[in-house]
Design a protein around this motif. Sequence first.
Motif, PDB file in Angstrom:
ATOM      1  N   PRO A  21      -6.010   4.701   2.004  1.00 55.05           N
ATOM      2  CA  PRO A  21      -4.742   5.370   1.706  1.00 55.05           C
ATOM      3  C   PRO A  21      -4.645   5.834   0.253  1.00 55.05           C
ATOM      4  O   PRO A  21      -4.043   6.848  -0.036  1.00 55.05           O
ATOM      5  CB  PRO A  21      -3.689   4.292   1.984  1.00 55.05           C
ATOM      6  CG  PRO A  21      -4.347   3.317   2.879  1.00 55.05           C
ATOM      7  CD  PRO A  21      -5.796   3.333   2.501  1.00 55.05           C
ATOM      8  N   VAL A  53       0.881  -1.164   0.000  1.00 50.29           N
ATOM      9  CA  VAL A  53       0.000   0.000   0.000  1.00 50.29           C
ATOM     10  C   VAL A  53       0.922   1.218   0.000  1.00 50.29           C
ATOM     11  O   VAL A  53       1.570   1.535   0.987  1.00 50.29           O
ATOM     12  CB  VAL A  53      -0.942  -0.018   1.208  1.00 50.29           C
ATOM     13  CG1 VAL A  53      -1.876   1.177   1.161  1.00 50.29           C
ATOM     14  CG2 VAL A  53      -1.741  -1.311   1.212  1.00 50.29           C
ATOM     15  N   LEU A  98      -3.475  -8.098  10.199  1.00 46.81           N
ATOM     16  CA  LEU A  98      -4.872  -7.650  10.203  1.00 46.81           C
ATOM     17  C   LEU A  98      -5.854  -8.762  10.556  1.00 46.81           C
ATOM     18  O   LEU A  98      -6.875  -8.514  11.184  1.00 46.81           O
ATOM     19  CB  LEU A  98      -5.241  -7.034   8.846  1.00 46.81           C
ATOM     20  CG  LEU A  98      -4.708  -5.628   8.596  1.00 46.81           C
ATOM     21  CD1 LEU A  98      -5.037  -5.178   7.181  1.00 46.81           C
ATOM     22  CD2 LEU A  98      -5.286  -4.642   9.606  1.00 46.81           C
ATOM     23  N   PRO A 112     -14.132  -4.115   6.461  1.00 45.78           N
ATOM     24  CA  PRO A 112     -13.777  -2.751   6.901  1.00 45.78           C
ATOM     25  C   PRO A 112     -12.264  -2.531   7.010  1.00 45.78           C
ATOM     26  O   PRO A 112     -11.775  -1.439   6.703  1.00 45.78           O
ATOM     27  CB  PRO A 112     -14.452  -2.619   8.271  1.00 45.78           C
ATOM     28  CG  PRO A 112     -15.026  -3.929   8.607  1.00 45.78           C
ATOM     29  CD  PRO A 112     -15.047  -4.791   7.407  1.00 45.78           C
ATOM     30  N   GLN A 113     -11.536  -3.552   7.407  1.00 46.46           N
ATOM     31  CA  GLN A 113     -10.071  -3.411   7.458  1.00 46.46           C
ATOM     32  C   GLN A 113      -9.510  -3.227   6.045  1.00 46.46           C
ATOM     33  O   GLN A 113      -8.592  -2.441   5.823  1.00 46.46           O
ATOM     34  CB  GLN A 113      -9.434  -4.656   8.088  1.00 46.46           C
ATOM     35  CG  GLN A 113      -9.572  -4.692   9.602  1.00 46.46           C
ATOM     36  CD  GLN A 113      -8.999  -5.967  10.193  1.00 46.46           C
ATOM     37  OE1 GLN A 113      -9.047  -7.030   9.574  1.00 46.46           O
ATOM     38  NE2 GLN A 113      -8.463  -5.869  11.391  1.00 46.46           N
ATOM     39  N   PHE A 143     -10.958  -4.459  14.351  1.00 42.73           N
ATOM     40  CA  PHE A 143     -11.045  -3.322  13.437  1.00 42.73           C
ATOM     41  C   PHE A 143     -10.529  -2.027  14.063  1.00 42.73           C
ATOM     42  O   PHE A 143      -9.711  -1.323  13.476  1.00 42.73           O
ATOM     43  CB  PHE A 143     -12.488  -3.136  12.978  1.00 42.73           C
ATOM     44  CG  PHE A 143     -12.673  -1.886  12.158  1.00 42.73           C
ATOM     45  CD1 PHE A 143     -12.147  -1.813  10.874  1.00 42.73           C
ATOM     46  CD2 PHE A 143     -13.331  -0.784  12.664  1.00 42.73           C
ATOM     47  CE1 PHE A 143     -12.292  -0.669  10.115  1.00 42.73           C
ATOM     48  CE2 PHE A 143     -13.481   0.374  11.920  1.00 42.73           C
ATOM     49  CZ  PHE A 143     -12.956   0.423  10.643  1.00 42.73           C
ATOM     50  N   SER A 185      -6.819  -1.902  14.571  1.00 48.33           N
ATOM     51  CA  SER A 185      -6.076  -1.714  13.323  1.00 48.33           C
ATOM     52  C   SER A 185      -6.258  -0.298  12.792  1.00 48.33           C
ATOM     53  O   SER A 185      -5.338   0.294  12.248  1.00 48.33           O
ATOM     54  CB  SER A 185      -6.492  -2.748  12.277  1.00 48.33           C
ATOM     55  OG  SER A 185      -7.838  -2.599  11.909  1.00 48.33           O
ATOM     56  N   LEU A 186      -7.463   0.263  12.983  1.00 45.48           N
ATOM     57  CA  LEU A 186      -7.708   1.638  12.529  1.00 45.48           C
ATOM     58  C   LEU A 186      -6.810   2.621  13.273  1.00 45.48           C
ATOM     59  O   LEU A 186      -6.215   3.514  12.683  1.00 45.48           O
ATOM     60  CB  LEU A 186      -9.175   2.003  12.751  1.00 45.48           C
ATOM     61  CG  LEU A 186      -9.588   3.422  12.357  1.00 45.48           C
ATOM     62  CD1 LEU A 186      -9.478   3.604  10.852  1.00 45.48           C
ATOM     63  CD2 LEU A 186     -11.008   3.723  12.805  1.00 45.48           C
ATOM     64  N   VAL A 210     -10.030   0.372   5.102  1.00 43.83           N
ATOM     65  CA  VAL A 210      -9.149   1.308   5.804  1.00 43.83           C
ATOM     66  C   VAL A 210      -7.695   1.155   5.355  1.00 43.83           C
ATOM     67  O   VAL A 210      -6.973   2.138   5.228  1.00 43.83           O
ATOM     68  CB  VAL A 210      -9.264   1.093   7.337  1.00 43.83           C
ATOM     69  CG1 VAL A 210      -8.168   1.832   8.060  1.00 43.83           C
ATOM     70  CG2 VAL A 210     -10.623   1.567   7.816  1.00 43.83           C
ATOM     71  N   TYR A 211      -7.264  -0.082   5.092  1.00 49.04           N
ATOM     72  CA  TYR A 211      -5.848  -0.303   4.779  1.00 49.04           C
ATOM     73  C   TYR A 211      -5.499  -0.261   3.298  1.00 49.04           C
ATOM     74  O   TYR A 211      -4.350  -0.031   2.955  1.00 49.04           O
ATOM     75  CB  TYR A 211      -5.372  -1.628   5.382  1.00 49.04           C
ATOM     76  CG  TYR A 211      -4.841  -1.452   6.779  1.00 49.04           C
ATOM     77  CD1 TYR A 211      -3.471  -1.386   7.014  1.00 49.04           C
ATOM     78  CD2 TYR A 211      -5.694  -1.289   7.852  1.00 49.04           C
ATOM     79  CE1 TYR A 211      -2.974  -1.184   8.276  1.00 49.04           C
ATOM     80  CE2 TYR A 211      -5.213  -1.085   9.124  1.00 49.04           C
ATOM     81  CZ  TYR A 211      -3.849  -1.034   9.340  1.00 49.04           C
ATOM     82  OH  TYR A 211      -3.350  -0.825  10.589  1.00 49.04           O
ATOM     83  N   SER A 212      -6.443  -0.532   2.407  1.00 52.75           N
ATOM     84  CA  SER A 212      -6.020  -0.534   1.008  1.00 52.75           C
ATOM     85  C   SER A 212      -6.740   0.505   0.161  1.00 52.75           C
ATOM     86  O   SER A 212      -6.181   1.006  -0.803  1.00 52.75           O
ATOM     87  CB  SER A 212      -6.190  -1.928   0.396  1.00 52.75           C
ATOM     88  OG  SER A 212      -7.540  -2.309   0.399  1.00 52.75           O
ATOM     89  N   ARG A 256       0.928   4.475  -0.037  1.00 54.45           N
ATOM     90  CA  ARG A 256       0.924   5.655   0.807  1.00 54.45           C
ATOM     91  C   ARG A 256       1.076   5.341   2.280  1.00 54.45           C
ATOM     92  O   ARG A 256       1.118   6.248   3.097  1.00 54.45           O
ATOM     93  CB  ARG A 256      -0.351   6.474   0.585  1.00 54.45           C
ATOM     94  CG  ARG A 256      -0.304   7.271  -0.696  1.00 54.45           C
ATOM     95  CD  ARG A 256      -1.188   8.488  -0.597  1.00 54.45           C
ATOM     96  NE  ARG A 256      -1.129   9.260  -1.823  1.00 54.45           N
ATOM     97  CZ  ARG A 256      -1.896   9.046  -2.874  1.00 54.45           C
ATOM     98  NH1 ARG A 256      -2.788   8.085  -2.837  1.00 54.45           N
ATOM     99  NH2 ARG A 256      -1.784   9.790  -3.952  1.00 54.45           N
ATOM    100  N   LEU A 257       1.154   4.058   2.630  1.00 53.37           N
ATOM    101  CA  LEU A 257       1.391   3.719   4.028  1.00 53.37           C
ATOM    102  C   LEU A 257       2.891   3.525   4.243  1.00 53.37           C
ATOM    103  O   LEU A 257       3.644   3.276   3.299  1.00 53.37           O
ATOM    104  CB  LEU A 257       0.635   2.446   4.414  1.00 53.37           C
ATOM    105  CG  LEU A 257      -0.894   2.526   4.398  1.00 53.37           C
ATOM    106  CD1 LEU A 257      -1.488   1.218   4.899  1.00 53.37           C
ATOM    107  CD2 LEU A 257      -1.411   3.681   5.231  1.00 53.37           C
TER     108      LEU A 257
END
Lengths: 268, 270
Positions: free
Chosen positions: B196, A97, A111, B187-188, A116, A119-120, B191-193, A99-100
């Motif tokens: 961003p 990913v 994950l 939901p993960q 949730f 992780s958020l 948020v993660y893929s 931009r991370l």
Amino acid sequence: MAQTNNMLEIKNLEKRYKTGDLALSNVTISVPKGEVIALIGPSGAGKSTLIRCVNRLIDPTAGQIILNGEDITKLGGRSLRKARRKMGMIFQEYALVERLSVMENVLSGRLGYVGFWASLMRRYPQSDIDEAFRLLSRVGIDHFADKRADALSGGQRQRVGIARALIQGPDIMLVDEPTASLDPKTARQIMRLIIELAKENNVAAIINIHDVALAKMFVSRIIGLQLGEIVFDGTPDELDEDMLTTIYGEEDWEETIQKVEDEDEEES
Amino acid sequence: MAKENTPKRTWSKPPLIKNPTIRWIVVIAILAYAIMAFLTIQSSIDPARISKGWPRTVRLLTNFVQPDFFTRIKDIRIGVLESITMTVVSTFVGVILAIPFSLGAARNIAPRPVYLFSRTIIILSRTFPEIVVALLFVVMVGFGPLAGAITLMLATIGFIAKLMAEDIEDIDESQVEAIKATGASWPQMVVYSILPQVLPRFIGLTAYRLDINFRQSAILGIVGAGGIGAVLKTSMSRYDFDTTGAILAIIIAIVLVLEIISGYIRQQVQ
């Protein structure tokens, strides 16, 4: 419940796309714990489809995939996600990913284990963070932990990809053309790293690879796929000129076989 | 040269419409329409009315350049505050409500029924011009900034959801695949893929919408939906053009400030 000792059993797997194209037919592979297999074959032979069927990123149309005695093809929702935790995946174009940060990318391998909100908010257990740092230093890039993934070079990105797959604590790594976007030297370093880490952690691996010479150099079992069917399953020594012609079609293979021997000398 | 007998090959850009007859008919039709349209307007141009309006135009312009901020300072202050409140509330609420619709209207991640539902909502919210919706809400909830805020909120949902859905449809699928492969939940995965990849555009669009909502709030007052527009309209109908000038100057100043802020934000998030 395990009728065999094999960690992964792929039985009579078939994948037919909606367009009617048969991508895989009657594929049967047994993978014992910790064994590293190279999957070779021309483009379109179904290599990517096969490894994506194993973790159900693509749904097979028939057959079984049995991981540690459990048939994955029957799973859905939560139980499928739980099965996926045991399978780490490494991609051709790294699939980080972008931009991370490097650390976030590595931790994303956890994950499946954290909730949730945790992780958020990026609140991972200390044990995960320790393991992430350990893996990053093992693959040699711990000083990049807070860099954004898109700031890294190809080889460095693939190292992050490897760390992300391993932090899952997998039983098997599904590796899709890990070296195809890398220069020859980096390609070998990455290949060597994957093999070493598989051995260290007693993790099996299925590695899709275009480069037959590289495959012969690093693994002890090679499977050849052609038009969705297995046409070869044996040791690198058994993969001779005739066999390569069967898999890839008519071509002068002298060089490929020769090159491997040269490289072996060079390596030792 | 060796190949003297080779004929010279010419090339020109192929015309947009291949058939020459149709091409000329289209060109002539467009020209004829333009001429007729002009003639229609021309018949309604009345020199007498223009000359009568001329002194008013002059007064308007001279008053604009010497705006009066103070005579109606109270009304102006209330109007501006109302506009700002409407803008902030409608942008904030609208953007948050737009998030589920953005995800739902992205073909690549939403199931078909969710996709169709979200698209329908977006189309509905974008079909009617703000001013028509505002008239409706003025009837429903009465005069004042509430009607305007609801209108702008609905417009914000349609605007953000449509543009974000298109951005989500363009994301790099391999990053999504990689996060799915780790055993992440839906939901993960978002948020993660997805987040961003679309966050910079999301922030940029939000800043842009803030600026649009302020400008819209100035118009909505004209139909009684609150904000500086009401004060603007009153000053115009009273021929207080110096006050009008002051209000316009304030609107321009605020829009400029918003423009600078949103430009800065967009630069920072990239």
